[in-house]
Scaffold this motif. Structure first.
Motif, mmCIF file in Angstrom:
data_model
loop_
_atom_site.group_PDB
_atom_site.id
_atom_site.type_symbol
_atom_site.label_atom_id
_atom_site.label_comp_id
_atom_site.label_asym_id
_atom_site.label_seq_id
_atom_site.Cartn_x
_atom_site.Cartn_y
_atom_site.Cartn_z
ATOM 1 N N LYS A 1 -0.383 -3.629 -7.677
ATOM 2 C CA LYS A 1 0.045 -4.597 -8.677
ATOM 3 C C LYS A 1 1.172 -3.990 -9.508
ATOM 4 N N MET B 1 -3.808 3.739 -1.943
ATOM 5 C CA MET B 1 -3.666 2.649 -2.906
ATOM 6 C C MET B 1 -3.326 1.367 -2.155
ATOM 7 N N ASN B 2 -4.203 0.404 -2.244
ATOM 8 C CA ASN B 2 -4.010 -0.887 -1.588
ATOM 9 C C ASN B 2 -3.915 -1.993 -2.633
ATOM 10 N N SER B 3 -3.431 -3.137 -2.210
ATOM 11 C CA SER B 3 -3.317 -4.304 -3.096
ATOM 12 C C SER B 3 -2.651 -3.933 -4.414
ATOM 13 N N ASP C 1 0.375 -1.154 -11.771
ATOM 14 C CA ASP C 1 0.107 0.168 -11.205
ATOM 15 C C ASP C 1 1.344 1.068 -11.272
ATOM 16 N N VAL D 1 -8.749 0.158 -11.087
ATOM 17 C CA VAL D 1 -8.358 0.428 -9.696
ATOM 18 C C VAL D 1 -9.532 0.328 -8.739
ATOM 19 N N ARG E 1 -9.651 -1.041 -5.004
ATOM 20 C CA ARG E 1 -8.293 -1.047 -4.437
ATOM 21 C C ARG E 1 -7.831 0.354 -4.052
ATOM 22 N N SER F 1 0.831 -1.207 0.000
ATOM 23 C CA SER F 1 0.000 0.000 0.000
ATOM 24 C C SER F 1 0.863 1.253 0.000
#
Length: 116
Positions: free
Chosen positions: A87, A83-85, A90, A64, A67, A17
């Motif tokens: 990738k 911003m979580n999870s 991103d 997004v 997330r 994150s």
């Protein structure tokens, strides 16, 4: 001239994150619908999230949704992107600006790199 200063980027592992911040110099910040944009390497800039002036309505790109969370503090003239999870896809330079209408001058952006 309005200045936008983004911060909070960095290198993070997949699944991690980050919280981005964007401080605006304008005293009428609260009337703007603001957005977070990103520009991956070699690609065009895209809008990923937006929030209305009062903060009551938000919209997200499908890539997004679920997330990322956009928020704002009008007293601080700041917009945030949680911003979580994260990738690898991103990975990009992230910018804030008005969403819709004529944009303000672009800031320098903040680099987000998602990699193991």
């Amino acid at each position: 001239q309005v200045q936008l200063v983004e911060s909070g980027g960095g290198l993070v592992q997949p699944g991690g994150s980050l919280r981005l911040s964007c401080a605006a110099s304008t005293s009428i910040f609260s009337i703007y619908t603001m957005g977070w944009y990103r520009q991956p390497p070699g690609k065009q800039r895209e809008l990923v999230a937006s929030i209305t002036g009062g903060g009551s309505n938000t919209n997200y790109a499908d890539s997004v949704k679920g997330r990322f969370t956009i928020s704002r503090d009008n007293a601080k003239r700041t917009v945030y992107l949680q911003m979580n999870s994260l990738k690898p896809e991103d990975t990009a330079v992230y910018y804030c600006n008005k969403a819709g209408g004529v944009t303000l001058g672009w800031g320098q952006g903040t680099q987000v790199t998602v990699s193991s």
